[in-house]
Motif scaffolding. Structure first.
Motif, mmCIF file in Angstrom:
data_model
loop_
_atom_site.group_PDB
_atom_site.id
_atom_site.type_symbol
_atom_site.label_atom_id
_atom_site.label_comp_id
_atom_site.label_asym_id
_atom_site.label_seq_id
_atom_site.Cartn_x
_atom_site.Cartn_y
_atom_site.Cartn_z
ATOM 1 N N ASN A 1 0.985 -0.840 -0.174
ATOM 2 C CA ASN A 1 0.302 -0.057 -0.191
ATOM 3 C C ASN A 1 0.778 1.394 0.051
ATOM 4 O OD1 ASN A 1 -2.965 1.318 0.007
ATOM 5 N ND2 ASN A 1 -1.984 1.701 2.352
ATOM 6 N N LEU A 2 0.168 2.149 -1.176
ATOM 7 C CA LEU A 2 1.049 3.398 -1.001
ATOM 8 C C LEU A 2 0.366 4.286 0.063
ATOM 9 C CD1 LEU A 2 3.110 3.606 -4.402
ATOM 10 C CD2 LEU A 2 3.931 2.951 -2.047
ATOM 11 N N ALA A 3 0.321 5.643 0.262
ATOM 12 C CA ALA A 3 -0.056 6.553 -0.113
ATOM 13 C C ALA A 3 0.401 8.198 0.238
ATOM 14 C CB ALA A 3 -0.750 6.328 2.236
ATOM 15 N N ILE A 4 -0.716 8.870 -0.424
ATOM 16 C CA ILE A 4 0.233 10.067 0.022
ATOM 17 C C ILE A 4 -0.267 10.638 1.790
ATOM 18 C CG2 ILE A 4 -0.251 12.703 -0.645
ATOM 19 C CD1 ILE A 4 -1.333 11.414 -3.457
ATOM 20 N N THR A 5 1.164 11.455 1.646
ATOM 21 C CA THR A 5 1.184 11.760 3.773
ATOM 22 C C THR A 5 0.992 13.036 3.525
ATOM 23 O OG1 THR A 5 3.419 11.061 3.835
ATOM 24 C CG2 THR A 5 2.284 9.451 4.610
ATOM 25 N N SER A 6 1.039 13.795 2.584
ATOM 26 C CA SER A 6 1.829 15.382 2.318
ATOM 27 C C SER A 6 1.687 15.627 1.220
ATOM 28 C CB SER A 6 3.324 16.183 3.426
ATOM 29 O OG SER A 6 3.295 16.934 3.028
ATOM 30 N N LEU A 7 0.884 17.203 1.429
ATOM 31 C CA LEU A 7 0.590 17.955 0.185
ATOM 32 C C LEU A 7 0.214 19.744 0.673
ATOM 33 C CD1 LEU A 7 -0.051 18.456 -3.306
ATOM 34 C CD2 LEU A 7 -2.039 17.909 -2.362
ATOM 35 N N GLU A 8 1.696 20.280 0.801
ATOM 36 C CA GLU A 8 1.855 21.554 1.256
ATOM 37 C C GLU A 8 3.034 22.334 0.583
ATOM 38 O OE1 GLU A 8 2.026 20.321 5.152
ATOM 39 O OE2 GLU A 8 4.310 20.308 5.098
ATOM 40 N N PRO A 9 2.235 24.070 0.765
ATOM 41 C CA PRO A 9 3.299 24.098 0.367
ATOM 42 C C PRO A 9 4.372 24.614 1.320
ATOM 43 C CG PRO A 9 1.910 26.248 1.030
ATOM 44 C CD PRO A 9 1.691 24.468 1.719
ATOM 45 N N GLU A 10 5.788 24.363 0.719
ATOM 46 C CA GLU A 10 7.181 23.779 1.560
ATOM 47 C C GLU A 10 7.203 25.711 1.969
ATOM 48 O OE1 GLU A 10 10.775 25.478 -1.539
ATOM 49 O OE2 GLU A 10 11.219 22.641 -1.394
ATOM 50 N N SER A 11 7.276 26.552 1.222
ATOM 51 C CA SER A 11 7.310 27.461 2.501
ATOM 52 C C SER A 11 5.873 28.302 2.046
ATOM 53 C CB SER A 11 9.184 28.356 2.993
ATOM 54 O OG SER A 11 8.786 28.715 1.363
ATOM 55 N N GLY A 12 4.997 28.066 2.939
ATOM 56 C CA GLY A 12 3.834 28.514 3.259
ATOM 57 C C GLY A 12 3.407 29.114 1.448
ATOM 58 N N ILE A 13 1.918 29.189 1.498
ATOM 59 C CA ILE A 13 1.254 30.160 -0.010
ATOM 60 C C ILE A 13 1.916 31.872 -0.093
ATOM 61 C CG2 ILE A 13 -0.243 28.474 0.384
ATOM 62 C CD1 ILE A 13 -1.785 31.553 1.317
ATOM 63 N N ARG A 14 1.859 31.841 -1.343
ATOM 64 C CA ARG A 14 2.526 32.817 -1.975
ATOM 65 C C ARG A 14 1.269 33.618 -2.685
ATOM 66 N NH1 ARG A 14 8.055 33.472 -2.017
ATOM 67 N NH2 ARG A 14 8.765 32.072 -1.507
ATOM 68 N N ALA A 15 1.629 34.807 -3.030
ATOM 69 C CA ALA A 15 0.687 35.670 -3.182
ATOM 70 C C ALA A 15 0.479 35.106 -4.638
ATOM 71 C CB ALA A 15 1.242 37.323 -3.360
ATOM 72 N N ALA A 16 -0.944 35.959 -5.481
ATOM 73 C CA ALA A 16 -1.501 35.612 -6.590
ATOM 74 C C ALA A 16 -0.613 35.981 -7.178
ATOM 75 C CB ALA A 16 -2.864 36.127 -7.079
ATOM 76 N N GLY A 17 -0.422 34.948 -8.914
ATOM 77 C CA GLY A 17 0.890 34.950 -10.237
ATOM 78 C C GLY A 17 2.030 35.108 -9.350
ATOM 79 N N VAL A 18 2.306 34.904 -8.326
ATOM 80 C CA VAL A 18 3.758 33.698 -7.897
ATOM 81 C C VAL A 18 3.711 32.606 -7.381
ATOM 82 C CG1 VAL A 18 5.526 34.811 -5.686
ATOM 83 C CG2 VAL A 18 3.922 36.190 -6.007
ATOM 84 N N GLU A 19 5.338 32.131 -7.953
ATOM 85 C CA GLU A 19 5.594 30.529 -8.250
ATOM 86 C C GLU A 19 5.459 30.484 -6.718
ATOM 87 O OE1 GLU A 19 8.269 28.659 -10.827
ATOM 88 O OE2 GLU A 19 9.068 29.152 -9.673
ATOM 89 N N THR A 20 4.855 29.029 -6.264
ATOM 90 C CA THR A 20 5.109 28.644 -5.219
ATOM 91 C C THR A 20 5.333 26.922 -5.681
ATOM 92 O OG1 THR A 20 2.941 29.518 -4.492
ATOM 93 C CG2 THR A 20 3.056 28.116 -3.003
ATOM 94 N N TRP A 21 6.237 26.717 -4.332
ATOM 95 C CA TRP A 21 7.030 25.475 -4.325
ATOM 96 C C TRP A 21 6.068 24.708 -3.027
ATOM 97 C CZ3 TRP A 21 10.178 22.965 -7.204
ATOM 98 C CH2 TRP A 21 11.152 23.811 -8.235
ATOM 99 N N MET A 22 5.051 23.569 -3.453
ATOM 100 C CA MET A 22 4.668 22.683 -2.875
ATOM 101 C C MET A 22 5.299 20.465 -2.889
ATOM 102 S SD MET A 22 2.051 24.097 -2.782
ATOM 103 C CE MET A 22 0.501 22.786 -2.260
ATOM 104 N N GLN A 23 5.221 20.401 -2.471
ATOM 105 C CA GLN A 23 5.510 20.042 -2.239
ATOM 106 C C GLN A 23 5.031 18.516 -1.467
ATOM 107 O OE1 GLN A 23 8.564 20.282 1.402
ATOM 108 N NE2 GLN A 23 7.226 19.750 3.295
ATOM 109 N N LEU A 24 4.866 17.428 -1.931
ATOM 110 C CA LEU A 24 4.089 15.975 -2.103
ATOM 111 C C LEU A 24 5.518 14.899 -1.203
ATOM 112 C CD1 LEU A 24 1.495 15.110 -3.086
ATOM 113 C CD2 LEU A 24 3.384 13.890 -5.136
ATOM 114 N N THR A 25 4.970 14.107 -0.233
ATOM 115 C CA THR A 25 5.307 12.710 0.668
ATOM 116 C C THR A 25 4.220 11.856 0.105
ATOM 117 O OG1 THR A 25 6.342 13.977 2.036
ATOM 118 C CG2 THR A 25 6.131 12.318 2.716
ATOM 119 N N VAL A 26 4.879 10.619 -0.429
ATOM 120 C CA VAL A 26 4.411 9.872 -0.470
ATOM 121 C C VAL A 26 4.905 8.189 0.035
ATOM 122 C CG1 VAL A 26 3.570 7.392 -2.186
ATOM 123 C CG2 VAL A 26 3.565 9.590 -3.252
ATOM 124 N N ALA A 27 4.575 7.711 1.103
ATOM 125 C CA ALA A 27 5.194 6.347 2.038
ATOM 126 C C ALA A 27 4.291 4.924 0.793
ATOM 127 C CB ALA A 27 4.476 6.529 3.470
#
Lengths: 740, 301
Positions: free
Chosen positions: A249-275
């Motif tokens: 079994n795989l599970a997605i344990t995290s889907l969140e911005p790397e360092s908080g959300i950004r404003a509209a139009g600003v590139e945002t880095w998200m991080q995704l974790t799978v266990a």
């Protein structure tokens, strides 16, 4: 007939031979008497031999019967036949603890574990209906137990089991989906213990139908302790295992911005974790990402080793301000519920940043403001606002700023310092840029305050950085920190052109504190700290020990840092780093209470709530409660994962949408389970019967019926009375002869 | 072991009996003159003749009518007074070994016999002691001196109970070898052939002897208080029996009762004085009670 305490029967039955044994032992343990009047003795023996034998045999039989009756009585006899009601009385209470946590959606070859569990419940209840005596049922699901132990007890769930109630229970069970919670056995057992204790004529049988995952049963000592208490109340405890192998079994344990959300139009880095909870490596793993229903490039996670988890970053941009959502999903496997994860956020047009400019001509503020908001097509997402130090006294205003920077500020008064400290402690970020106007005694006494204040270091005098022996040696050496990511790799050349002429030295007595909350992020080439980071409460402070502006001062040019080509990038990263905790969003899990607050002054007192994954078909209209100038909308406890939509009515007549993402708790997807041996080791000392759901056969309710304890007690008393009478009759109590 | 006459003398018994006169109910032959009547003058005890009063004669025998008429003192002669001949038959069979108290039956019987012997010898009666089981083990001759007591004690002391009992034949033998009437006292537990014993007693009575039976039994034999598995081994019989005594108690006591009843009746029929004495009874009280009964019975006649 069956017995509640079979072990007592096993131990007690051999005792029935005791009278015979004692008789045989006594035959060998006689005493010798040399007797004169043998004639009379022999005559008596000859005359009464037969009667004596019969009476003694009857006495032994009565004593044997008394022991047998005592053993049977203590072993708790139960008669399963209907006419047993003439001899005893009995109600059988079936207490079913049903695990409906989402690990039970583990799909085997044909059925899920939960489907097996429901089938077992149906089978048990059907058999119960065929048993003698009155039958009662209490069905406790793991997912509802938490509410029961916190509030009302479980006794209200007890019901008489007859054909009608059986049909109703089965119909309800058939429609019952597995819950999306990770509720474990502890609260359920506590709820079961809160039931009234069994009465004298009640036989309680406890069934725990679960997948007995290692994560929930292995490490919790309280669970086995409470289970033992439950067992002591019951005539029997049955543990029914619904899985027979650990599936990958795989599970997605995290889907969140790397360092908080950004404003509209600003590139945002998200991080995704799978266990990977399985026992074998799985890969290559690909996660599909949808943003507001639109597909983003898939995230490649590669091969994930057994028991490990992998995190990948991906970029996205929320082009407009407002509510946005992301959904990441994996391919179908044993448990599908944890293959999807949601993220929702409210993206602002810009994040306000407060710049307190203390420089003489406002030049520090100019350079920083330009770096953060250059104008034109560039949209870093910051809205810098330059103010004087007095602005800090407006305490209620500070919380709206993502970060605050002090730029060559000479000093602050007490209320301003206090406001800043409160702001940072509550998660705010503070950037301090020194300069020639800085009043060092104030900074050391009030802002450093022996290491307890905002300032990370104890300042010494402004110092000149002497020319390097090697001209190519960069003045600044950076650490491997996200702030300086821009300087890593090929872009290192920008560091070479960064020049520092003057800086504030750190007092020689200062040492980084042992708490580890202060870190030097960059040093000058002479080793002196240049950029220092300090954790303060829930926020942080970053100190740059040189002036921001390149303009000349009495001492000369302090540095060209702010005119370095990558300074805007650094400034963005810095403000992003400082404001990260204020831009983090609270995570919601299934079962948590959902509530939304919005200002009373700006909105109408009404809201609509749409539940997730219902395509809008389940909508609630609610009237918010008022609390200290805010409207509060309570959506209750979320029982499903997904994105909740709240529709608000601003007073300007528009419609505003807000989203809340609710995800399943992580960890429940770990499908390792305790088999028969594992449970035996974990539950040592507890008497229970174990069976596999797939191998359940008939006759599990061997304890349903009429209890005959009282009947056996009366029989025992009657036997003892007859035994004593017979013993008296065969002269055991006769008086002496008097020939006087 | 050195015989010790005082061992078999019970001081209390002697003191009690010392106040009573042992008198025979019937006429016996005696060797010495005294208060007892001789049987040789016939069966009758009526007046025979007068003789002149001599100093020392019993004033009760003075014929006062003659004195009133003739103013002379004459004593009546009825029968010639003789000294009593007493034979003590002491059972020394194996069954007499049993005892649950300080004295077993044999020791108790020997004490009783010696007490009687002492009393009789004090009265200048002649006493003989025969220790018997299935045969006569020891016999002392008839003597009337105080020193004879030692011989009696010696004969009893030398007897170690170990054989069976045949009281009947012993009684018959004694009847044969004792032509002259006297007092025969049997001190025994009477365990054995009751019919034979009763025949022996009857023969003695027919020969004119005054017979007294002192039936010595132990409390255990009379009450049978045993409990718990017990193996009873016969002291005279070869049999043994392992049993629960409580189960046999009722039957035992019934059999004992029959035995005692038969014995009592048989003795009563032949005018044999009978007394059942427990080994727990005080010796002097038992003898005194018996002798009082004898005196009372004699006066009634």
């Amino acid at each position: 007939m069956s017995f509640l305490f079979q072990s007592l029967l096993t131990i007690g039955l051999p005792l029935i031979a005791l009278p015979l044994l004692i008789h045989l032992i006594n035959l060998r343990r006689h005493r010798r008497v040399e007797w004169a009047a043998m004639d009379f003795l022999l005559e008596s023996q000859k005359r009464n031999k037969k009667w004596i034998f019969l009476r003694q045999l009857l006495l032994m039989l009565l004593r044997t019967a008394a022991i047998a009756l005592l053993v049977f009585m203590l072993a708790g006899p139960v008669l399963q036949f209907q006419w047993g009601r003439f001899f005893g009385k009995g109600t059988t209470h079936h207490l079913v603890l049903l695990d409906d946590s989402y690990s039970m959606s583990d799909r085997g070859d044909r059925f899920t574990a939960f489907a097996e569990a429901k089938r077992v419940v149906e089978q048990l209840l059907d058999q119960a209906l065929q048993q003698a005596g009155d039958q009662k049922l209490t069905l406790l699901r793991f997912s509802q137990a938490g509410e029961l132990t916190a509030g009302a007890g479980a006794d209200g769930l007890e019901q008489t089991l007859d054909r009608q109630s059986y049909e109703a229970v089965v119909a309800k069970l058939n429609k019952l989906p597995v819950a999306e919670s990770d509720a474990g056995p502890l609260e359920t057992i506590q709820a079961a213990l809160s039931l009234p204790e069994p009465t004298d004529d009640e036989t309680r049988i406890v069934y725990c139908i679960s997948d007995f995952r290692t994560r929930q049963w292995q490490s919790n000592a309280e669970t086995s302790q409470l289970l033992n208490q439950l067992r002591e109340q019951a005539a029997q405890l049955q543990l029914i295992q619904c899985v027979d192998q650990t599936r990958p079994n795989l599970a997605i344990t995290s889907l969140e911005p790397e360092s908080g959300i950004r404003a509209a139009g600003v590139e945002t880095w998200m991080q995704l974790t799978v266990a990977n909870y399985g026992e074998e490596p799985i890969g290559p793993v690909t996660a599909t990402v949808l943003q507001d229903g639109r597909k983003l490039p898939a995230v490649q996670l590669g091969k994930i080793a057994s028991g490990e988890q992998v995190t990948r970053r991906f970029r996205t941009t929320f082009s407009t301000a407002g509510a946005h959502r992301l959904q990441a999903s994996l391919e179908s496997d044993a448990v599908e519920i944890d293959n999807v994860r949601y993220f929702a956020c409210q993206i602002p047009q810009q994040f306000p940043v407060l710049l307190i400019d203390g420089s003489r001509d406002g030049d520090d503020g100019y350079f920083l403001r330009t770096a953060l908001s250059p104008g034109g097509t560039s949209r870093p997402g910051w809205n810098p606002e330059v103010q004087r130090a007095e602005f800090l006294r407006q305490h209620d205003q500070l919380s709206r700023f993502a970060a605050i920077c002090l730029l060559d500020v000479p000093r602050l008064d007490e209320s301003e310092v206090a406001a800043l400290e409160t702001y940072v402690k509550q998660g705010g970020g503070l950037g301090i840029f020194l300069g020639p106007r800085v009043q060092r005694p104030f900074y050391n006494e009030r802002l450093f305050r022996d290491g307890q204040g905002l300032l990370p270091v104890l300042l010494d005098k402004p110092t000149q950085l002497l020319a390097a022996a090697e001209p190519t040696t960069p003045d600044i050496k950076v650490s491997d920190h996200p702030l300086f990511r821009i300087f890593s790799g090929q872009r290192n050349s920008f560091l070479a052109v960064a020049a520092v002429n003057f800086y504030y030295a750190v007092d020689s007595s200062w040492r980084p504190p042992e708490s580890g909350d202060t870190t030097v992020l960059a040093r000058l080439r002479n080793g002196a700290p240049y950029v220092v980071d300090k954790q303060f409460g829930e926020g942080r402070v970053v100190l740059q020990l040189t002036k921001l502006s390149p303009k000349s001062t009495v001492l000369g040019d302090w540095s060209n840092w702010s005119v370095n080509p990558v300074f805007p990038v650094y400034a963005n990263e810095l403000i992003g780093y400082l404001s990260a905790s204020r831009r983090q969003l609270k995570q919601h899990e299934v079962g948590a209470a959902l509530a939304l607050e919005f200002p009373e002054a700006d909105y109408e007192p009404e809201a609509e709530i749409r539940m997730p994954r219902t395509k809008g078909s389940e909508t609630l209209s609610v009237t918010p409660q008022v609390k200290e100038g805010l409207y509060v909308v309570n959506a209750g406890r979320s029982s499903v994962s997904g994105v909740w939509e709240f529709e608000l009515r601003p007073r300007d007549g528009s419609v505003e949408r807000r989203l809340l993402a609710v995800n399943v708790p992580t960890g429940e997807g770990d499908l390792h389970y305790l088999d028969r041996e594992g449970l035996a080791r974990r539950l040592q000392g507890i008497d229970y019967e174990f069976s596999l759901a797939s191998q359940m056969t008939a006759e599990v309710n061997s304890f349903a019926g009429f209890r005959l304890t009282d009947t056996f007690l009366y029989l025992l008393l009657a036997t003892l009375v007859v035994e004593q009478w017979l013993a008296y009759r065969i002269s055991y109590h006769s008086g002496p002869i008097n020939n006087r | 072991m050195t015989p010790d006459s005082k061992r078999f003398l019970h001081p209390e018994a002697i003191r009690r009996i010392g106040r009573l006169e042992l008198r025979a109910r019937h006429i016996v032959e005696g060797l010495l003159s005294g208060m007892h009547r001789s049987p040789y003058f016939g069966q009758s005890v009526e007046f025979l003749q007068h003789r002149q009063y001599a100093a020392g004669d019993d004033l009760r025998h003075v014929d006062w009518k003659v004195w009133a008429k003739q103013d002379k003192l004459y004593v009546k002669q009825f029968e010639e007074d003789t000294n009593m001949r007493c034979t003590l038959l002491v059972d020394v069979s194996a069954s007499m070994q049993y005892g649950s108290g300080p004295l077993n039956k044999y020791e108790y019987a020997a004490t009783v016999a010696t007490s009687l012997a002492y009393l009789l010898l004090k009265q200048h009666d002649t006493v003989s002691c025969i220790a018997f089981d299935e045969s006569i083990r020891a016999r002392t001759p008839l003597r009337s001196t105080q020193a004879h007591l030692k011989a009696i004690v010696k004969s009893l002391d030398a007897s170690d109970p170990q054989n069976k009992t045949d009281a009947g034949s012993i009684l018959r033998e004694v009847a044969e070898v004792s032509p002259r009437r006297g007092l025969v006292t049997v001190v025994s537990d009477m365990l054995g052939d009751v019919a034979s014993t009763l025949r022996g007693l009857r023969l003695l009575r027919q020969r004119g002897h005054d017979v007294m039976v002192l039936h010595i039994m132990d409390d255990d034999e009379l009450e049978f208080p045993f409990d718990g598995p017990t193996r009873f081994e016969g002291l005279e019989l070869p049999q043994h029996l392992t049993c629960n005594p409580r189960a046999l108690r009722e039957g035992y006591l019934a059999a004992l009762n029959r035995f005692l009843t038969t014995l009592r009746r048989g003795c009563a029929q032949d005018a044999v004085d009978y007394a059942l004495i427990r080994t727990s009874d005080p010796l002097d009280a038992a003898l005194a009670a018996f002798l009082c009964r004898r005196v009372a019975a004699e006066r009634m006649h």
